[in-house]
Design an enzyme around this catalytic site. Structure first.
Site, PDB file in Angstrom:
ATOM      1  N   LYS A 223       0.763  -1.211   0.036  1.00  0.00           N
ATOM      2  CA  LYS A 223      -0.287   0.225   0.215  1.00  0.00           C
ATOM      3  C   LYS A 223       0.857   1.320  -0.002  1.00  0.00           C
ATOM      4  O   LYS A 223       2.015   1.239   0.390  1.00  0.00           O
ATOM      5  CB  LYS A 223      -1.001  -0.149   1.245  1.00  0.00           C
ATOM      6  N   ARG A 258      -3.605 -10.250   4.408  1.00  0.00           N
ATOM      7  CA  ARG A 258      -4.129 -10.390   3.231  1.00  0.00           C
ATOM      8  C   ARG A 258      -3.035  -9.689   2.320  1.00  0.00           C
ATOM      9  O   ARG A 258      -2.537  -8.520   2.461  1.00  0.00           O
ATOM     10  CB  ARG A 258      -5.366  -9.640   2.887  1.00  0.00           C
TER      11      ARG A 258
HETATM   12  N1  LIG Z   1     -10.484  -6.769   3.983  1.00  0.00           N
HETATM   13  C1  LIG Z   1      -9.695  -6.230   3.410  1.00  0.00           C
HETATM   14  N2  LIG Z   1      -9.992  -6.122   1.890  1.00  0.00           N
HETATM   15  C2  LIG Z   1      -9.246  -5.266   1.152  1.00  0.00           C
HETATM   16  N3  LIG Z   1      -9.281  -5.046  -0.153  1.00  0.00           N
HETATM   17  C3  LIG Z   1      -8.338  -4.405  -0.438  1.00  0.00           C
HETATM   18  S1  LIG Z   1      -7.954  -3.560  -2.089  1.00  0.00           S
HETATM   19  C4  LIG Z   1      -6.572  -2.422  -1.618  1.00  0.00           C
HETATM   20  C5  LIG Z   1      -5.591  -3.007  -2.548  1.00  0.00           C
HETATM   21  O1  LIG Z   1      -4.860  -4.240  -2.606  1.00  0.00           O
HETATM   22  O2  LIG Z   1      -5.548  -2.377  -3.862  1.00  0.00           O
HETATM   23  C6  LIG Z   1      -6.845  -1.066  -1.831  1.00  0.00           C
HETATM   24  C7  LIG Z   1      -5.898  -0.456  -1.132  1.00  0.00           C
HETATM   25  C8  LIG Z   1      -5.933   0.958  -1.069  1.00  0.00           C
HETATM   26  C9  LIG Z   1      -6.956   1.663  -1.701  1.00  0.00           C
HETATM   27  C10 LIG Z   1      -7.940   0.706  -2.230  1.00  0.00           C
HETATM   28  C11 LIG Z   1      -7.778  -0.455  -2.436  1.00  0.00           C
HETATM   29  N4  LIG Z   1      -7.660  -3.995   0.887  1.00  0.00           N
HETATM   30  C12 LIG Z   1      -8.255  -4.565   1.818  1.00  0.00           C
HETATM   31  C13 LIG Z   1      -8.047  -4.610   3.129  1.00  0.00           C
HETATM   32  O3  LIG Z   1      -7.149  -3.798   3.803  1.00  0.00           O
HETATM   33  N5  LIG Z   1      -8.552  -5.520   3.941  1.00  0.00           N
END
Ligand SMILES: Nc1nc2[nH]c(S[C@@H](C(=O)O)c3ccccc3)nc2c(=O)[nH]1
Length: 285
Positions: A223, A258
């Protein structure tokens, strides 16, 4: 009996930290974006992550990155259902569906998914009932604002207290909707309406959330905050930072991490588990 999750018949034991491998089924993440290529590439990637040691997989059909174009229910189903069907048939690990749409939750579980991962914490219309009807474990994640603008200028008076209060409310709502507490997990939502300082405060104080009595999932993989702290501008250069962050998250109570980089994370957690296995010296020894 040590804690475990029944993911539609596939048991995920939580006696030690578990690794959730990320499988994004978004055309822009694969070669020519053709549907067949996308499904085939996503299934191959999922199988590779299981080979690397993933204890479960998270299948996502809609990128929630700031500015990402919204995806229709039909398009999201077209992307994720074939991947879930094939991975459920070809691996034994639980398959999680990363969606906030009730229709996608129902169809994904019918296709073989055994867990729901909802970045909106079941706040979309119909999501509580859909998740309750599936009977599978659900991850309730904190997010401030909406993906489109959540990173504009995140502000909290007390980020730990406010995230804690949100999760208490979502846990209550889920239990009122008929979801058993043994099927609930929480997630602090790193990067979802938080500055790097907010993310580090939440990571540092993760143990505060253990009193909620449900397993905690942590997702920091590659991230932006890790990029800011290390100067690594490209996500694929953030592997070491991601492994470090998830090891810290596990040390501070996370039960599932994750991640994109499964093999590296599995190795790091093996060292943690070796240290955890060392008995505490007896007081009188
Ligand atoms: N439970 C859970 N589900 C998730 N889905 C994602 S999407 C992520 C990416 O990896 O792009 C992302 C990172 C930053 C912004 C948007 C999307 N991040 C998580 C998390 O931190 N927890």
């Amino acid at each position: 009996t040590s804690p475990q999750l029944d993911c539609a018949g596939r048991i995920l034991r939580l006696d030690r930290a578990r690794v959730m491998g990320i499988v994004n089924v978004t055309p822009d993440s694969f070669s020519d974006g053709g549907a067949h290529d996308t499904t085939e590439a996503a299934v191959a990637h999922g199988l590779k992550l299981v080979e690397e040691g993933a204890d479960l997989l998270d299948i996502g059909g809609e990128s929630t990155r700031p500015g990402a174009a919204p995806v229709s229910v039909e398009e999201e189903l077209r992307r994720v259902i074939p991947v879930i069907e094939q991975l459920a048939a070809r691996t034994q690990v639980p398959i999680s569906i990363d969606t906030f749409k009730p229709e996608v939750m129902r169809a994904a579980v019918a296709a073989g998914a055994g867990m729901i991962n909802d970045i909106y914490g079941l706040r979309q219309e119909g999501a509580l009932d859909a998740a309750a009807a599936t009977g599978v474990p659900v991850v309730l994640m904190h997010m401030q604002g909406e993906p489109g603008h959540m990173q504009a200028d995140p502000h909290y008076d007390d980020v730990v207290a406010e995230v804690h209060g949100f999760l208490v409310q979502r846990l209550f709502a889920a239990e009122m909707a008929g979801i058993a507490k043994k099927n609930l997990l929480i997630d602090l939502g790193f990067g979802f309406g938080k500055t790097t300082a907010h993310n580090m405060t939440l990571l540092a104080r993760s143990e505060r959330f253990l009193e909620l009595g449900v397993p905690m999932l942590a997702g920091l993989s590659r991230k932006r905050s890790l990029g800011e702290l290390t100067g690594r501008d490209t996500p694929s250069e953030r592997v070491a930072a991601s492994v470090a962050a998830h090891l810290i998250a596990v040390q501070r109570g996370a039960r599932i991490v994750r991640v994109h980089d499964v093999a590296a994370t599995v190795d790091a957690l093996k060292i943690w588990q070796a240290v955890e296995a060392v008995p505490t010296p007896r007081a009188d020894a």
